[in-house]
Design a protein around this motif. Structure first.
Motif, PDB file in Angstrom:
ATOM      1  N   ARG A  32      18.979 -26.250 -26.763  1.00  0.00           N
ATOM      2  CA  ARG A  32      19.829 -25.083 -26.747  1.00  0.00           C
ATOM      3  C   ARG A  32      19.505 -24.114 -27.884  1.00  0.00           C
ATOM      4  NH1 ARG A  32      21.412 -23.004 -22.999  1.00  0.00           N
ATOM      5  NH2 ARG A  32      22.696 -24.680 -22.209  1.00  0.00           N
ATOM      6  N   MET A  33      19.212 -24.650 -29.079  1.00  0.00           N
ATOM      7  CA  MET A  33      18.859 -23.803 -30.211  1.00  0.00           C
ATOM      8  C   MET A  33      17.575 -23.039 -29.932  1.00  0.00           C
ATOM      9  SD  MET A  33      21.139 -23.723 -32.511  1.00  0.00           S
ATOM     10  CE  MET A  33      20.169 -22.910 -33.782  1.00  0.00           C
ATOM     11  N   ASP A  34      16.621 -23.683 -29.279  1.00  0.00           N
ATOM     12  CA  ASP A  34      15.379 -23.003 -28.918  1.00  0.00           C
ATOM     13  C   ASP A  34      15.658 -21.830 -27.993  1.00  0.00           C
ATOM     14  OD1 ASP A  34      12.336 -22.968 -28.707  1.00  0.00           O
ATOM     15  OD2 ASP A  34      12.866 -23.220 -26.600  1.00  0.00           O
ATOM     16  N   GLY A  35      16.562 -22.019 -27.042  1.00  0.00           N
ATOM     17  CA  GLY A  35      16.921 -20.937 -26.145  1.00  0.00           C
ATOM     18  C   GLY A  35      17.595 -19.787 -26.868  1.00  0.00           C
ATOM     19  N   MET A  36      18.434 -20.096 -27.856  1.00  0.00           N
ATOM     20  CA  MET A  36      19.115 -19.036 -28.602  1.00  0.00           C
ATOM     21  C   MET A  36      18.140 -18.249 -29.478  1.00  0.00           C
ATOM     22  SD  MET A  36      22.795 -20.681 -29.650  1.00  0.00           S
ATOM     23  CE  MET A  36      23.295 -19.110 -30.371  1.00  0.00           C
ATOM     24  N   ILE A  37      17.144 -18.944 -30.026  1.00  0.00           N
ATOM     25  CA  ILE A  37      16.130 -18.250 -30.821  1.00  0.00           C
ATOM     26  C   ILE A  37      15.336 -17.288 -29.933  1.00  0.00           C
ATOM     27  CG2 ILE A  37      13.963 -18.564 -32.087  1.00  0.00           C
ATOM     28  CD1 ILE A  37      15.198 -21.153 -33.216  1.00  0.00           C
ATOM     29  N   LEU A  89      16.473 -15.848 -27.275  1.00  0.00           N
ATOM     30  CA  LEU A  89      17.368 -14.731 -26.997  1.00  0.00           C
ATOM     31  C   LEU A  89      17.350 -13.732 -28.143  1.00  0.00           C
ATOM     32  CD1 LEU A  89      19.659 -13.276 -25.458  1.00  0.00           C
ATOM     33  CD2 LEU A  89      21.270 -14.818 -26.602  1.00  0.00           C
ATOM     34  N   MET A  90      17.432 -14.227 -29.372  1.00  0.00           N
ATOM     35  CA  MET A  90      17.406 -13.339 -30.533  1.00  0.00           C
ATOM     36  C   MET A  90      16.098 -12.569 -30.610  1.00  0.00           C
ATOM     37  SD  MET A  90      19.377 -15.373 -33.604  1.00  0.00           S
ATOM     38  CE  MET A  90      18.445 -16.884 -33.458  1.00  0.00           C
ATOM     39  N   GLU A  91      15.000 -13.217 -30.262  1.00  0.00           N
ATOM     40  CA  GLU A  91      13.701 -12.532 -30.258  1.00  0.00           C
ATOM     41  C   GLU A  91      13.699 -11.388 -29.250  1.00  0.00           C
ATOM     42  OE1 GLU A  91      10.971 -15.644 -29.402  1.00  0.00           O
ATOM     43  OE2 GLU A  91      10.664 -16.189 -31.503  1.00  0.00           O
ATOM     44  N   ARG A  92      14.244 -11.661 -28.056  1.00  0.00           N
ATOM     45  CA  ARG A  92      14.266 -10.615 -27.025  1.00  0.00           C
ATOM     46  C   ARG A  92      15.139  -9.444 -27.443  1.00  0.00           C
ATOM     47  NH1 ARG A  92      14.798 -15.161 -23.651  1.00  0.00           N
ATOM     48  NH2 ARG A  92      17.017 -14.740 -23.326  1.00  0.00           N
ATOM     49  N   VAL A  93      16.323  -9.751 -27.951  1.00  0.00           N
ATOM     50  CA  VAL A  93      17.247  -8.681 -28.343  1.00  0.00           C
ATOM     51  C   VAL A  93      16.701  -7.883 -29.522  1.00  0.00           C
ATOM     52  CG1 VAL A  93      19.542  -8.220 -29.274  1.00  0.00           C
ATOM     53  CG2 VAL A  93      19.266  -9.887 -27.440  1.00  0.00           C
ATOM     54  N   SER A  94      16.008  -8.560 -30.444  1.00  0.00           N
ATOM     55  CA  SER A  94      15.520  -7.900 -31.658  1.00  0.00           C
ATOM     56  C   SER A  94      14.243  -7.109 -31.434  1.00  0.00           C
ATOM     57  CB  SER A  94      15.286  -8.936 -32.759  1.00  0.00           C
ATOM     58  OG  SER A  94      16.480  -9.613 -33.085  1.00  0.00           O
ATOM     59  N   PHE A  95      13.344  -7.635 -30.597  1.00  0.00           N
ATOM     60  CA  PHE A  95      12.002  -7.065 -30.544  1.00  0.00           C
ATOM     61  C   PHE A  95      11.598  -6.472 -29.205  1.00  0.00           C
ATOM     62  CE2 PHE A  95      11.734 -10.674 -33.653  1.00  0.00           C
ATOM     63  CZ  PHE A  95      11.760  -9.878 -34.780  1.00  0.00           C
ATOM     64  N   ILE A 107      22.055  -9.097 -21.268  1.00  0.00           N
ATOM     65  CA  ILE A 107      20.809  -8.674 -21.925  1.00  0.00           C
ATOM     66  C   ILE A 107      21.043  -8.174 -23.343  1.00  0.00           C
ATOM     67  CG2 ILE A 107      19.819  -8.077 -19.678  1.00  0.00           C
ATOM     68  CD1 ILE A 107      20.048  -5.115 -20.542  1.00  0.00           C
ATOM     69  N   GLY A 108      22.289  -8.232 -23.805  1.00  0.00           N
ATOM     70  CA  GLY A 108      22.585  -7.834 -25.177  1.00  0.00           C
ATOM     71  C   GLY A 108      22.549  -6.335 -25.393  1.00  0.00           C
ATOM     72  N   SER A 109      23.228  -5.597 -24.525  1.00  0.00           N
ATOM     73  CA  SER A 109      23.270  -4.144 -24.644  1.00  0.00           C
ATOM     74  C   SER A 109      24.683  -3.659 -24.338  1.00  0.00           C
ATOM     75  CB  SER A 109      22.257  -3.508 -23.683  1.00  0.00           C
ATOM     76  OG  SER A 109      22.176  -2.117 -23.861  1.00  0.00           O
ATOM     77  N   ALA A 110      24.850  -2.356 -24.203  1.00  0.00           N
ATOM     78  CA  ALA A 110      26.145  -1.762 -23.863  1.00  0.00           C
ATOM     79  C   ALA A 110      26.128  -1.312 -22.406  1.00  0.00           C
ATOM     80  CB  ALA A 110      26.438  -0.576 -24.779  1.00  0.00           C
ATOM     81  N   ARG A 111      27.311  -1.294 -21.787  1.00  0.00           N
ATOM     82  CA  ARG A 111      27.393  -0.917 -20.381  1.00  0.00           C
ATOM     83  C   ARG A 111      26.839   0.486 -20.150  1.00  0.00           C
ATOM     84  NH1 ARG A 111      30.328   2.278 -17.675  1.00  0.00           N
ATOM     85  NH2 ARG A 111      31.774   2.648 -19.411  1.00  0.00           N
ATOM     86  N   GLU A 112      27.156   1.431 -21.051  1.00  0.00           N
ATOM     87  CA  GLU A 112      26.690   2.799 -20.886  1.00  0.00           C
ATOM     88  C   GLU A 112      25.170   2.875 -20.910  1.00  0.00           C
ATOM     89  OE1 GLU A 112      28.810   1.731 -23.107  1.00  0.00           O
ATOM     90  OE2 GLU A 112      30.749   2.610 -22.545  1.00  0.00           O
TER      91      GLU A 112
END
Length: 218
Positions: free
Chosen positions: A131-136, A138-144, A175-180
């Motif tokens: 699970r931690m690997d999956g969260m890392i 996710l953070m990579e996708r949202v950050s980069f 996807i870690g964004s805003a609806r707008e």
């Protein structure tokens, strides 16, 4: 041995004493939309999902939501494990995404099995590491990775017969964004002929274009 244990390979492989302790636990059936915990709640026990899906969200002060991860059969909840091994309360909210069957291992029993059962301990830590690997990731996708790339990749992954059943708010949370922002990007995709938006759904018109964008660097 309780039926739920025999139907769950990872638990069926535990030692007899651990299985006996777990066999007394009750299976709970929850409908879609049931809330398992909210921010600030104390961690009461370790959830074993037998069927269904639980989604864990983190909410910001601005009202935006990010889906951290989903818990399906064979997977674990990071926040629950951290709370049981330490003293932290829940920081996110967990909601059943569809009808879900689960078993709750009370804190006291969880800690006892962690101390006494090498098999149970290995099971918990293996699920936690995955699970931690999956969260890392996710953070990579949202950050980069750009919103466009994340949106295209998510649409490609979720499409069934060329259609994604989700609102703009649900997509934004995943996807870690805003609806707008998601709405504007989908409008741009629609102008290019890649998608068509409907109420509560997105129809994929040009999957090749979306896949190409999904593979592009952010």
């Amino acid at each position: 041995m309780a039926d739920w244990i025999s139907e769950t390979p990872a638990f069926a492989a535990l030692d007899a004493e651990s299985r006996a302790a777990l066999s007394t636990l009750e299976v709970v059936d929850l409908p879609r939309g049931a809330v398992l915990f909210r921010p600030g709640d104390a961690v009461a026990g370790f959830v074993v999902v037998l069927s269904g899906r639980i989604e864990v969200y983190l909410s910001g002060a601005n009202g935006r939501e990010l889906m951290l991860y989903a818990v399906e059969p064979g997977q674990s909840c990071v926040q629950t494990t951290l709370g049981l091994l330490g003293t932290a309360d829940y920081a996110g909210e967990a909601i059943t995404a569809r009808p879900t069957r689960l078993v709750m291992i009370p804190r006291a029993l969880f800690l006892r099995l962690m101390d006494l059962s090498p098999g149970f301990r290995a099971l918990v830590f293996a699920a936690f590491a995955e699970r931690m690997d999956g969260m890392i990731r996710l953070m990579e996708r949202v950050s980069f990775q750009s919103v466009e790339c994340r949106l295209a990749a998510w649409l490609c992954a979720q499409a069934e017969h060329g259609r994604v059943q989700a609102t703009h708010q649900e997509i934004a949370s995943r996807i870690g964004s805003a609806r707008e922002v998601v709405s504007r990007r989908l409008d741009a995709f629609a102008r290019r002929g890649w998608v068509r938006t409907e109420r509560g759904a997105v129809v994929i018109c040009d999957p090749a274009a979306l896949k190409k964008l999904a593979l592009a660097e952010g």
